[in-house]
Design a protein around this motif. Structure first.
Motif, short mmCIF file in Angstrom:
data_model
loop_
_atom_site.label_atom_id
_atom_site.label_comp_id
_atom_site.label_asym_id
_atom_site.label_seq_id
_atom_site.Cartn_x
_atom_site.Cartn_y
_atom_site.Cartn_z
N PHE A 292 0.83 -1.20 0.00
CA PHE A 292 0.00 0.00 0.00
C PHE A 292 0.87 1.26 0.00
O PHE A 292 0.55 2.25 -0.67
CB PHE A 292 -0.94 0.02 1.20
N PHE A 293 1.97 1.21 0.74
CA PHE A 293 2.89 2.35 0.76
C PHE A 293 3.48 2.57 -0.63
O PHE A 293 3.69 3.71 -1.06
CB PHE A 293 4.00 2.14 1.79
N MET A 294 3.75 1.48 -1.35
CA MET A 294 4.27 1.59 -2.72
C MET A 294 3.24 2.25 -3.63
O MET A 294 3.61 3.00 -4.55
CB MET A 294 4.65 0.21 -3.25
N MET B 42 -12.32 0.64 -9.64
CA MET B 42 -13.68 0.13 -9.37
C MET B 42 -14.19 -0.71 -10.54
O MET B 42 -14.77 -1.78 -10.34
CB MET B 42 -14.63 1.31 -9.11
N VAL B 43 -13.94 -0.23 -11.77
CA VAL B 43 -14.40 -0.96 -12.95
C VAL B 43 -13.69 -2.31 -13.05
O VAL B 43 -14.33 -3.36 -13.26
CB VAL B 43 -14.15 -0.13 -14.24
N ALA C 140 -10.67 -11.16 -11.57
CA ALA C 140 -10.87 -12.00 -10.38
C ALA C 140 -9.66 -11.97 -9.45
O ALA C 140 -8.96 -12.97 -9.26
CB ALA C 140 -11.18 -13.44 -10.81
N HIS C 141 -9.37 -10.78 -8.91
CA HIS C 141 -8.24 -10.62 -7.99
C HIS C 141 -8.62 -9.66 -6.87
O HIS C 141 -9.64 -8.97 -6.95
CB HIS C 141 -7.00 -10.10 -8.73
N SER C 142 -7.80 -9.59 -5.83
CA SER C 142 -8.10 -8.72 -4.69
C SER C 142 -8.05 -7.26 -5.12
O SER C 142 -7.36 -6.89 -6.07
CB SER C 142 -7.08 -8.96 -3.56
N LEU D 208 -5.77 -2.17 -7.43
CA LEU D 208 -5.39 -0.79 -7.17
C LEU D 208 -3.90 -0.58 -7.43
O LEU D 208 -3.48 0.44 -7.99
CB LEU D 208 -5.72 -0.40 -5.73
N PHE D 209 -3.09 -1.56 -7.04
CA PHE D 209 -1.64 -1.52 -7.28
C PHE D 209 -1.37 -1.46 -8.78
O PHE D 209 -0.56 -0.64 -9.24
CB PHE D 209 -1.00 -2.77 -6.67
#
Length: 450
Positions: free
Chosen positions: A299-301, A371-372, A378-380, A385-386
């Motif tokens: 998340f920091f990355m 979001m789209v 099919a991933h987290s 977001l990354f």
């Protein structure tokens, strides 16, 4: 009486958008040819388009491994796209004009001003000369250093080719590599996690490519001018702070993780922490497995990738100066000050408004695409977001999602890379209506904030 058809006048932002799009399409067409494939097979056009977009937008996200999928011809096409995309097609066109001793027109100077993100045309041609000279010199020196080190592993001929190829890739903050054919597909520089020379040269290339050519010129001429511009001071301070803070966070969070830093010796831990901190700011290469990192580190990355490199550089993101202006606004507001002051200079309101607009547009774009894709892939959500932030920041780092993207996902990520390379504001200026001067102003109103 016949009227001659109205001539369409394209603005500099529109020319940049169309120019980059044409380069990408040309590159994609070349990469679909059988001669571009290592096995002589046709690469699907969508994969070729994704690769060409990633190379031209100097990102580094790949759906196929560069080292094992492409032939020598294909690899040369990719590295040329990286060079053209990193320095800008107008810079390359200016290089040709210099060679032909052709005069640079006013329209071309305006486009160069937009491409280099400069406030005025003054000295723009002189800056382009420096860009070309500095780039070729830095890439040459780095290529020799890389070749010297890799000659022990790959042999002289292949080492020189790899040296030149990776010097161009890393200086332009592209993150593409050929080590899939040496240490396994999608392995990047993981085999050199604790190699001092490879790490130092790669880190140096990424930083130099990321600070911007104006800053580079300022630093080189410091001995003569005895001063640095406010822009250079802000860029150098912000860059140093983000690198050190990023390395410290990576080192602390991943120190005991056996799948990342935990398996390395103390020197390797420090090198890997600094490399990940630097590369996250738009370079795209990695020396440890990002998918095995702790979520806090990942998340920091994402935050570092969103900030990105500096204006007028080969990198993307909202830029270090934008981040610094917003942080300055926060500090000024908390301290009850009316002005944002950096290095004894007060910033104009237009700078603050532009920085705020840039961040909000970028944030809206990243959130919307994330979001789209969360409904199609099919991933987290963190993984998505990354990937999206990496594409927008033209970083090229991935937690392993790129190779699993659906066709729709590839198109969305490719569009994000395109938007990230040109910048949300340039795209908005290119696609939006021509701005007209307001003939009147409304009375000032007040609303409650906070």
């Amino acid at each position: 009486m016949k009227h001659s058809p109205k001539k369409i006048e394209l603005t500099p932002p529109q020319i940049l958008v169309i120019g980059f799009a044409l380069i990408i399409l040309t590159g994609a067409t070349l990469l679909t040819l059988p001669i571009a494939s290592a096995k002589g097979a046709l690469l699907p056009f969508l994969d070729a388009l994704f690769t060409a977009t990633s190379a031209t937008c100097v990102t580094g996200l790949v759906v196929v491994d560069t080292g094992t999928t492409f032939s020598l011809f294909g690899q040369i096409v990719i590295v040329l796209l990286i060079q053209i995309g990193g320095l800008g097609f107008m810079t390359m066109a200016t290089l040709v004009a210099f060679a032909l001793k052709k005069r640079i027109s006013l329209k071309e100077r305006l486009i160069l001003q937009e491409a280099m993100n400069q406030g005025s045309m003054e000295g723009i041609v002189r800056l382009i000369r420096k860009v070309i000279l500095y780039s070729l010199t830095i890439e040459f020196v780095a290529a020799v250093l890389f070749a010297t080190r890799w000659s022990f592993d790959l042999g002289p001929g292949r080492a020189m080719y790899y040296g030149i190829w990776h010097a161009i890739s890393f200086f332009n903050n592209a993150g593409f590599d050929l080590f899939g054919s040496v240490t396994g597909p999608f392995s990047s520089l993981t085999a050199y996690a604790d190699d001092i020379l490879v790490n130092v040269v790669a880190i140096g290339l990424i930083i130099l490519g990321g600070i911007g050519f104006l800053v580079m010129s300022d630093v080189i001429e410091y001995k003569k001018n005895k001063r640095l511009s406010l822009h250079s001071k802000v860029v150098l301070t912000a860059t140093a702070a983000l690198i050190v803070i990023g390395a410290a966070v990576m080192y602390i969070f991943e120190y005991t993780n056996p799948k990342t830093l935990g398996s390395l010796n103390e020197l390797g831990k420090v090198l890997a922490a600094f490399f990940q901190s630097v590369t996250t700011r738009t370079a795209g290469a990695n020396t440890i497995d990002l998918g095995s990192m702790r979520q806090a580190s990942q998340f920091f990355m994402i935050i570092l990738m969103f900030i990105g490199a500096s204006p007028g550089s080969t990198g993307g993101g909202v830029k270090t100066t934008t981040f610094t202006v917003l942080m300055g606004a926060v500090i000024a507001m908390i301290r009850g000050k009316e002005d944002i002051v950096l290095f004894h200079y007060r910033l104009g309101k237009d700078r603050i408004l532009k920085a705020t607009t840039m961040v909000i547009l970028a944030l809206m774009l990243v959130v919307f695409v994330s979001m789209v894709l969360s409904t199609t892939e099919a991933h987290s959500f963190l993984m998505i977001l990354f990937e999206v932030t990496s594409a927008f920041g033209t970083v090229g780092l991935t937690m392993g999602l790129t190779q699993d993207l659906t066709g729709f996902g590839k198109i969305m990520i490719a569009l994000m890379m395109f938007a990230g390379r040109l910048g949300p504001l340039t795209l908005a200026y290119a696609l939006g209506p021509k701005a007209e001067k307001e003939l009147y102003r409304y009375p000032e109103g007040k609303i409650t904030i906070g």
